[in-house]
Design an enzyme around this catalytic site. Structure first.
Site, mmCIF file in Angstrom:
data_model
loop_
_atom_site.group_PDB
_atom_site.id
_atom_site.type_symbol
_atom_site.label_atom_id
_atom_site.label_comp_id
_atom_site.label_asym_id
_atom_site.label_seq_id
_atom_site.Cartn_x
_atom_site.Cartn_y
_atom_site.Cartn_z
ATOM 1 N N TYR A 1 -58.704 74.173 29.641
ATOM 2 C CA TYR A 1 -57.326 74.465 29.237
ATOM 3 C C TYR A 1 -57.218 75.974 29.054
ATOM 4 O O TYR A 1 -57.746 76.528 28.090
ATOM 5 C CB TYR A 1 -57.015 73.706 27.949
ATOM 6 C CG TYR A 1 -55.584 73.799 27.455
ATOM 7 C CD1 TYR A 1 -54.600 74.501 28.134
ATOM 8 C CD2 TYR A 1 -55.209 73.150 26.276
ATOM 9 C CE1 TYR A 1 -53.300 74.573 27.666
ATOM 10 C CE2 TYR A 1 -53.904 73.204 25.804
ATOM 11 C CZ TYR A 1 -52.959 73.922 26.505
ATOM 12 O OH TYR A 1 -51.666 73.988 26.033
ATOM 13 N N LYS B 1 -56.184 73.319 33.454
ATOM 14 C CA LYS B 1 -54.792 73.207 33.012
ATOM 15 C C LYS B 1 -54.309 74.635 32.844
ATOM 16 O O LYS B 1 -54.686 75.322 31.888
ATOM 17 C CB LYS B 1 -54.681 72.430 31.701
ATOM 18 C CG LYS B 1 -53.267 72.381 31.138
ATOM 19 C CD LYS B 1 -53.209 71.684 29.782
ATOM 20 C CE LYS B 1 -51.794 71.745 29.189
ATOM 21 N NZ LYS B 1 -51.731 71.129 27.839
#
Length: 305
Positions: free
Chosen positions: A136, A165
């Site tokens: 992330y 992400k």
């Protein structure tokens, strides 16, 4: 379970009741709506899931309940957001023991690690588990950016780091990653208001927030975009934009939970120190939701695209 890292993967909200306990009935209703809409995976314990307020026992309950509901139709992914490497490795071990199919990793929390420290942190977690991993990358909110150079080292040494992400809010980062790594890393947009643009640029998927309240519209945008029906995808996306902007706010959890109330997929209950919206700000957000509900678009057949 193999994770393809594509499609729409909801960052699910954690449902609470008036006694600040997990509301598993409402949680199940929402997960079933996600599955019916055609999502590709479920992500638990992220920012939207109020992870920092959850106990280990609650995380275990959520993972096991999600596995029960999904019945192995889609992968279940557990987010890791810890202050120490030791704690993060333990959460990774717990997630695997509970049956999770993959992990999403944030950089160290609270401490602003150097690039070197961040890479070592990710590598030690990755090497402690066989579960597939999505990094992330959110330098806007978490103040640490995973650069191309850092990804190069991580992807060389850790085969189970498979996706990112991307929440850099730099749309050109999709192209940079593709130019550098090709298909070695899958890209999922992590910013609702850039999802369409990211997928046109080559991102394979979307880790979505407003999908918690509007699963069908979210998946339809993904399917239409990837099938080349840009005009229809834009029609829905333009309707969706005022709602999607509720995701880029410090109060995104409260905003999205209020939207879940409108669609019958959740409640406003949050865990303190978060509190439900009130006053002029609640009226503003409710007006956006009401306006969207009044003009909610008709969706054609999208699931087979």
């Amino acid at each position: 379970m193999t994770i393809n890292w594509e499609g729409v993967m909801p960052a699910i909200t954690t449902k609470f009741n008036e006694n600040d306990e997990l509301d598993l009935l409402t949680f199940e209703k929402n997960i079933k709506a996600q599955l019916e809409a055609g999502v590709s995976g479920i992500i638990l314990g992220g920012t939207l899931g109020e992870a920092s307020t959850l106990t280990p026992a609650e995380k275990e309950t959520l993972v096991k309940k999600t596995l029960e509901i999904t019945a192995h139709r889609v992968p279940v992914i557990m987010n890791i957001a810890e202050q120490s490497t030791k704690e993060a490795i333990q959460v990774a071990k717990n997630a695997k023991a509970w049956g999770a199919n993959g992990l999403m990793l944030l950089p160290p929390m609270r401490y602003k690690a150097t690039d070197y420290e961040t890479v070592v942190y990710f590598k030690e977690i990755a090497k402690s588990t066989s579960l597939p991993i999505i990094i992330y990358n959110n330098p806007v909110d978490y103040k640490i950016e995973v650069t191309i150079e850092m990804f190069e080292e991580l992807l060389t040494e850790c085969d189970n780091i498979e996706a990112v992400k991307d929440s850099t809010r730099d749309i050109s980062n999709v192209t940079r990653l593709k130019n550098k790594f090709g298909d070695r890393i899958k890209i999922l947009c992590g910013v609702d208001t850039l999802a369409f643009e990211s997928m046109v640029a080559g991102a394979e998927g979307w880790v979505a927030g407003l999908v918690a309240a509007y699963p069908a519209e979210t998946v339809a945008i993904y399917k239409l975009t990837k099938s080349g029906n840009i005009k229809e995808a834009l029609r829905i996306y333009r309707w969706f934009m005022p709602l999607l902007e509720l995701d880029i706010s410090p109060q995104l959890v409260q905003n999205i939970k209020l939207a879940e109330v409108a669609t019958g997929l959740g409640s406003e209950y949050v865990r303190a120190p978060r509190l439900p919206l009130r006053g002029a700000e609640r009226e503003r957000v409710q007006a956006i939701i009401d306006g969207a509900m009044a003009t909610r678009p008709q969706l054609g057949e999208y699931k087979s695209l």
